[in-house]
Design a protein around this motif. Structure first.
Motif, PDB file in Angstrom:
ATOM      1  N   PHE A 339       0.826  -1.204   0.000  1.00 17.74           N
ATOM      2  CA  PHE A 339       0.000   0.000   0.000  1.00 17.74           C
ATOM      3  C   PHE A 339       0.863   1.258   0.000  1.00 17.74           C
ATOM      4  N   GLU A 340       1.937   1.238   0.767  1.00 15.80           N
ATOM      5  CA  GLU A 340       2.823   2.405   0.833  1.00 15.80           C
ATOM      6  C   GLU A 340       3.469   2.675  -0.515  1.00 15.80           C
ATOM      7  N   GLU A 341       3.840   1.614  -1.223  1.00 13.49           N
ATOM      8  CA  GLU A 341       4.454   1.765  -2.550  1.00 13.49           C
ATOM      9  C   GLU A 341       3.453   2.351  -3.546  1.00 13.49           C
ATOM     10  N   ILE A 342       2.207   1.902  -3.476  1.00  8.52           N
ATOM     11  CA  ILE A 342       1.165   2.428  -4.360  1.00  8.52           C
ATOM     12  C   ILE A 342       0.921   3.902  -4.072  1.00  8.52           C
ATOM     13  N   GLU A 343       0.845   4.245  -2.800  1.00  5.75           N
ATOM     14  CA  GLU A 343       0.612   5.634  -2.389  1.00  5.75           C
ATOM     15  C   GLU A 343       1.727   6.547  -2.895  1.00  5.75           C
TER      16      GLU A 343
END
Length: 391
Positions: A339-343
């Motif tokens: 999720f952090e990478e997508i954000e």
């Protein structure tokens, strides 16, 4: 034409004259639009018609379209959406540049408009026939009540019993899977692909009770834009215009079997979200595969606890069995690092996208007669408790 009308430039045409002046293409568009609208209106006023349509005509449409879309391994619906965006951008660019106002572009303008109208007509037809009419059919909730289930039997105690049964089963199953050094469940790609067939078989095993689940199921297709789906907090999506079930490849592995069953249930005519949740749950927990069962129980745990917690005292909470650490780790949408990478690489914030998605889903459901809107997802708990009475 009399003198007065000549002066005013007014030509009054009868309906017959007007229709003669309309081209064959526009007559076709008007007739098809009228037929679609009338059928939708009939479904709104008659649940019996919607039931008949879903059990007959829709099954034929679904069978043909699902076989056609299965000819390509990628999501045709996703490509169609991208194509629609491209056509819209092209139209805006043409207007800005002034191409459509140029007399030399008359023919181009004519055919471009017709292409756009055909696309819109197809979307209107496919959404109506493969989605909107289905919302008007008799619900599983009404069927269960008709078969003898009673709302009065749904009590805090029955909800508590369901919760405890679910948690105990999850705690029991959680130790049966291979995990990596961080504690996450490990699943090979070939094993993941095997669950496509297991989910289809699990749904067919329910077809004796839920007859729409009979017959052909295509594979659930991965969405390439899964990062955007993650920002929308979507595990899967059903495309009526391409008759495809799709899933978010970024989702944590425990979500997939229940998501596969959920989206395939939509494809078979169970369009309501609580019904698709219920059928996915039932198909998974009745499977002989432990991971399928685990996914099924996890898929409803959050809904059960959301309904139960307001009814519990602090003393009752301490006396109950709760999820172990492994279950808590597995009860997630996506891994934190994913999720952090997508954000980090997203064009728009997740808060903005998820809020816009919620508004769209809520509005769409309410327009189709689901008064609870997106809250209807959690109505799966009511369906489980009603169904257990019948068992």
């Amino acid at each position: 034409m009399n003198q007065e009308n000549r002066k005013n430039g007014i030509l009054r045409q009868s309906p017959q004259c007007f229709l003669k002046s309309v081209s064959l293409f526009w007559k076709f568009v008007m007739v098809i639009t009228l037929v679609i609208t009338l059928l939708m209106g009939l479904a709104i006023v008659s649940a019996k018609f919607a039931d008949w349509y879903r059990a007959g005509i829709f099954r034929g449409i679904q069978y043909i379209m699902a076989h056609i879309s299965a000819l390509v391994s990628i999501s045709a619906g996703e490509i169609m959406i991208y194509s629609g965006i491209f056509m819209t951008v092209l139209l805006l660019a043409a207007i800005i540049i002034g191409c459509f106002s140029n007399p030399g572009c008359k023919q181009i303008r004519k055919y471009y408009i017709r292409i756009v109208v055909c696309v819109l007509l197809y979307v209107y037809a496919s959404e109506t026939f493969n989605c909107f009419i289905l919302y008007r059919a008799e619900t599983l909730e009404k069927q269960f009540i008709r078969q003898g289930a009673e709302y009065e039997m749904i009590t805090p105690d029955s909800l508590k019993n369901l919760h405890q049964k679910t948690v105990k089963k999850l705690n029991e199953l959680s130790g049966k899977f291979e995990r990596d050094s961080e504690g996450y469940i490990v699943m090979t790609k070939s094993r993941n692909a095997d669950y496509q067939n297991k989910c289809k078989e699990a749904l067919r095993n329910l077809s004796g009770e839920f007859t729409l689940l009979k017959g052909y199921f295509p594979n659930v297709k991965m969405i390439r834009s899964s990062g955007f789906m993650t920002q929308q907090y979507l595990l899967g999506i059903y495309f009526p215009f391409s008759m495809e079930a799709n899933y978010n490849e970024q989702a944590y592995i425990t979500n997939l079997p229940a998501t596969f069953c959920h989206e395939l249930s939509h494809m078979k005519g169970y369009i309501l979200e609580d019904e698709a949740n219920f059928l996915a749950y039932l198909a998974c927990i009745r499977s002989e595969d432990a991971f399928m069962q685990y996914s099924g129980y996890l898929s409803v745990l959050g809904y059960i606890e959301r309904d139960l917690l307001p009814h519990l005292s602090e003393e009752e909470k301490t006396e109950m069995v709760w999820e172990n650490k492994q279950v808590l780790m597995d009860d997630i949408f996506v891994k934190k690092e994913v999720f952090e990478e997508i954000e980090k690489n997203a064009l728009f914030s997740t808060d903005f996208i998820s809020e816009a998605t919620d508004i769209f889903l809520d509005t769409n459901l309410k327009l189709n007669g689901v008064s609870e809107g997106i809250v209807s997802y959690s109505q799966v708990v009511k369906l489980i408790l009603l169904y257990e009475q019948l068992e």
